[in-house]
Design a protein around this motif. Sequence first.
Motif, PDB file in Angstrom:
ATOM      1  N   ARG A  71       0.812  -1.208   0.000  1.00  0.00           N
ATOM      2  CA  ARG A  71       0.000   0.000   0.000  1.00  0.00           C
ATOM      3  C   ARG A  71       0.850   1.265   0.000  1.00  0.00           C
ATOM      4  O   ARG A  71       0.595   2.208   0.721  1.00  0.00           O
ATOM      5  CB  ARG A  71      -0.954   0.016   1.182  1.00  0.00           C
ATOM      6  CG  ARG A  71      -2.036  -1.020   1.069  1.00  0.00           C
ATOM      7  CD  ARG A  71      -3.093  -0.784   2.079  1.00  0.00           C
ATOM      8  NE  ARG A  71      -3.295   0.663   2.239  1.00  0.00           N
ATOM      9  CZ  ARG A  71      -4.426   1.233   2.554  1.00  0.00           C
ATOM     10  NH1 ARG A  71      -5.458   0.505   2.757  1.00  0.00           N
ATOM     11  NH2 ARG A  71      -4.532   2.529   2.689  1.00  0.00           N
ATOM     12  N   ARG A  72       1.875   1.248  -0.791  1.00  0.00           N
ATOM     13  CA  ARG A  72       2.700   2.432  -0.962  1.00  0.00           C
ATOM     14  C   ARG A  72       3.090   2.526  -2.423  1.00  0.00           C
ATOM     15  O   ARG A  72       2.967   1.562  -3.164  1.00  0.00           O
ATOM     16  CB  ARG A  72       3.953   2.392  -0.089  1.00  0.00           C
ATOM     17  CG  ARG A  72       4.941   1.319  -0.500  1.00  0.00           C
ATOM     18  CD  ARG A  72       6.174   1.342   0.381  1.00  0.00           C
ATOM     19  NE  ARG A  72       7.099   0.317  -0.023  1.00  0.00           N
ATOM     20  CZ  ARG A  72       8.051   0.475  -0.935  1.00  0.00           C
ATOM     21  NH1 ARG A  72       8.222   1.618  -1.532  1.00  0.00           N
ATOM     22  NH2 ARG A  72       8.855  -0.514  -1.251  1.00  0.00           N
ATOM     23  N   SER A  73       3.531   3.677  -2.818  1.00  0.00           N
ATOM     24  CA  SER A  73       3.983   3.826  -4.189  1.00  0.00           C
ATOM     25  C   SER A  73       5.217   4.723  -4.206  1.00  0.00           C
ATOM     26  O   SER A  73       5.515   5.414  -3.236  1.00  0.00           O
ATOM     27  CB  SER A  73       2.875   4.386  -5.084  1.00  0.00           C
ATOM     28  OG  SER A  73       2.560   5.692  -4.703  1.00  0.00           O
ATOM     29  N   ILE A  74       5.900   4.677  -5.313  1.00  0.00           N
ATOM     30  CA  ILE A  74       7.088   5.483  -5.510  1.00  0.00           C
ATOM     31  C   ILE A  74       6.784   6.504  -6.597  1.00  0.00           C
ATOM     32  O   ILE A  74       6.185   6.182  -7.620  1.00  0.00           O
ATOM     33  CB  ILE A  74       8.287   4.604  -5.939  1.00  0.00           C
ATOM     34  CG1 ILE A  74       8.615   3.566  -4.860  1.00  0.00           C
ATOM     35  CG2 ILE A  74       9.512   5.456  -6.265  1.00  0.00           C
ATOM     36  CD1 ILE A  74       9.123   4.127  -3.562  1.00  0.00           C
ATOM     37  N   GLY A  75       7.189   7.716  -6.357  1.00  0.00           N
ATOM     38  CA  GLY A  75       7.039   8.770  -7.337  1.00  0.00           C
ATOM     39  C   GLY A  75       8.332   9.554  -7.428  1.00  0.00           C
ATOM     40  O   GLY A  75       9.304   9.265  -6.717  1.00  0.00           O
ATOM     41  N   TYR A  76       8.326  10.538  -8.272  1.00  0.00           N
ATOM     42  CA  TYR A  76       9.523  11.377  -8.383  1.00  0.00           C
ATOM     43  C   TYR A  76       9.146  12.758  -8.872  1.00  0.00           C
ATOM     44  O   TYR A  76       8.079  12.967  -9.448  1.00  0.00           O
ATOM     45  CB  TYR A  76      10.554  10.739  -9.314  1.00  0.00           C
ATOM     46  CG  TYR A  76      10.173  10.745 -10.774  1.00  0.00           C
ATOM     47  CD1 TYR A  76      10.614  11.755 -11.618  1.00  0.00           C
ATOM     48  CD2 TYR A  76       9.364   9.744 -11.311  1.00  0.00           C
ATOM     49  CE1 TYR A  76      10.254  11.759 -12.963  1.00  0.00           C
ATOM     50  CE2 TYR A  76       9.014   9.741 -12.644  1.00  0.00           C
ATOM     51  CZ  TYR A  76       9.463  10.755 -13.464  1.00  0.00           C
ATOM     52  OH  TYR A  76       9.112  10.766 -14.794  1.00  0.00           O
ATOM     53  N   ALA A  77      10.042  13.684  -8.611  1.00  0.00           N
ATOM     54  CA  ALA A  77       9.908  15.049  -9.114  1.00  0.00           C
ATOM     55  C   ALA A  77      11.213  15.394  -9.810  1.00  0.00           C
ATOM     56  O   ALA A  77      12.295  15.194  -9.243  1.00  0.00           O
ATOM     57  CB  ALA A  77       9.644  16.015  -7.970  1.00  0.00           C
ATOM     58  N   LEU A  78      11.108  15.866 -11.032  1.00  0.00           N
ATOM     59  CA  LEU A  78      12.283  16.235 -11.822  1.00  0.00           C
ATOM     60  C   LEU A  78      12.270  17.746 -12.003  1.00  0.00           C
ATOM     61  O   LEU A  78      11.348  18.286 -12.604  1.00  0.00           O
ATOM     62  CB  LEU A  78      12.243  15.518 -13.169  1.00  0.00           C
ATOM     63  CG  LEU A  78      13.421  15.681 -14.106  1.00  0.00           C
ATOM     64  CD1 LEU A  78      14.719  15.250 -13.454  1.00  0.00           C
ATOM     65  CD2 LEU A  78      13.183  14.899 -15.386  1.00  0.00           C
ATOM     66  N   GLU A  79      13.257  18.402 -11.416  1.00  0.00           N
ATOM     67  CA  GLU A  79      13.368  19.854 -11.505  1.00  0.00           C
ATOM     68  C   GLU A  79      14.791  20.221 -11.895  1.00  0.00           C
ATOM     69  O   GLU A  79      15.725  19.939 -11.147  1.00  0.00           O
ATOM     70  CB  GLU A  79      13.057  20.500 -10.154  1.00  0.00           C
ATOM     71  CG  GLU A  79      11.637  20.948  -9.990  1.00  0.00           C
ATOM     72  CD  GLU A  79      11.450  21.711  -8.696  1.00  0.00           C
ATOM     73  OE1 GLU A  79      12.136  22.730  -8.490  1.00  0.00           O
ATOM     74  OE2 GLU A  79      10.627  21.257  -7.901  1.00  0.00           O
ATOM     75  N   GLY A  80      14.939  20.823 -13.051  1.00  0.00           N
ATOM     76  CA  GLY A  80      16.277  21.204 -13.498  1.00  0.00           C
ATOM     77  C   GLY A  80      17.171  19.987 -13.601  1.00  0.00           C
ATOM     78  O   GLY A  80      16.852  19.013 -14.277  1.00  0.00           O
ATOM     79  N   ASP A  81      18.292  20.020 -12.890  1.00  0.00           N
ATOM     80  CA  ASP A  81      19.252  18.913 -12.891  1.00  0.00           C
ATOM     81  C   ASP A  81      19.121  18.024 -11.664  1.00  0.00           C
ATOM     82  O   ASP A  81      20.057  17.332 -11.285  1.00  0.00           O
ATOM     83  CB  ASP A  81      20.685  19.467 -12.973  1.00  0.00           C
ATOM     84  CG  ASP A  81      20.982  20.098 -14.321  1.00  0.00           C
ATOM     85  OD1 ASP A  81      20.245  19.823 -15.282  1.00  0.00           O
ATOM     86  OD2 ASP A  81      21.955  20.867 -14.419  1.00  0.00           O
ATOM     87  N   GLU A  82      17.952  18.053 -11.017  1.00  0.00           N
ATOM     88  CA  GLU A  82      17.721  17.259  -9.816  1.00  0.00           C
ATOM     89  C   GLU A  82      16.482  16.387  -9.958  1.00  0.00           C
ATOM     90  O   GLU A  82      15.454  16.830 -10.459  1.00  0.00           O
ATOM     91  CB  GLU A  82      17.516  18.164  -8.594  1.00  0.00           C
ATOM     92  CG  GLU A  82      18.685  19.024  -8.260  1.00  0.00           C
ATOM     93  CD  GLU A  82      18.405  19.940  -7.078  1.00  0.00           C
ATOM     94  OE1 GLU A  82      19.323  20.683  -6.730  1.00  0.00           O
ATOM     95  OE2 GLU A  82      17.290  19.930  -6.521  1.00  0.00           O
ATOM     96  N   LEU A  83      16.607  15.153  -9.513  1.00  0.00           N
ATOM     97  CA  LEU A  83      15.468  14.247  -9.445  1.00  0.00           C
ATOM     98  C   LEU A  83      15.333  13.809  -7.996  1.00  0.00           C
ATOM     99  O   LEU A  83      16.302  13.340  -7.401  1.00  0.00           O
ATOM    100  CB  LEU A  83      15.677  13.026 -10.340  1.00  0.00           C
ATOM    101  CG  LEU A  83      14.486  12.071 -10.384  1.00  0.00           C
ATOM    102  CD1 LEU A  83      14.288  11.547 -11.789  1.00  0.00           C
ATOM    103  CD2 LEU A  83      14.657  10.926  -9.410  1.00  0.00           C
ATOM    104  N   THR A  84      14.147  14.003  -7.423  1.00  0.00           N
ATOM    105  CA  THR A  84      13.892  13.580  -6.053  1.00  0.00           C
ATOM    106  C   THR A  84      12.952  12.390  -6.081  1.00  0.00           C
ATOM    107  O   THR A  84      11.858  12.462  -6.644  1.00  0.00           O
ATOM    108  CB  THR A  84      13.280  14.729  -5.229  1.00  0.00           C
ATOM    109  OG1 THR A  84      14.150  15.859  -5.289  1.00  0.00           O
ATOM    110  CG2 THR A  84      13.096  14.309  -3.778  1.00  0.00           C
TER     111      THR A  84
END
Length: 107
Positions: A28-41
């Motif tokens: 019951r969890r998921s993985i996501g990401y945020a891509l901003e400029g030269d950074e991926l979180t």
Amino acid sequence: MDDFTKKRIEKIMRHYMESIAEEQLRSRRSIGYALEGDELTLVEQRPSRDGTNWIELPVAQFRLDAGGWRVYGLDSGGSWHPVSEIAPSGDFEAQLSRVKANELGIF
């Protein structure tokens, strides 16, 4: 980050998220990401304690610089610091695999 690199990273992340989809359903969890400029979180998304909404917890950050992709971990104060045990690499997938394997126990 140039458009070619950005599209390549987005493709890698789609494949990564698809590869762990079954595991996510079980936990019951998921993985996501945020891509901003030269950074991926990379973030973990899970239900709140009362189950009424979802919360996001940062897991790791990848930053592209002249040395390649550098992996950062979050300290208890909420600041990102480079993970010295993981050398920068031009291979984003290799860095993502290191974080997924979590051999250091920090992600």
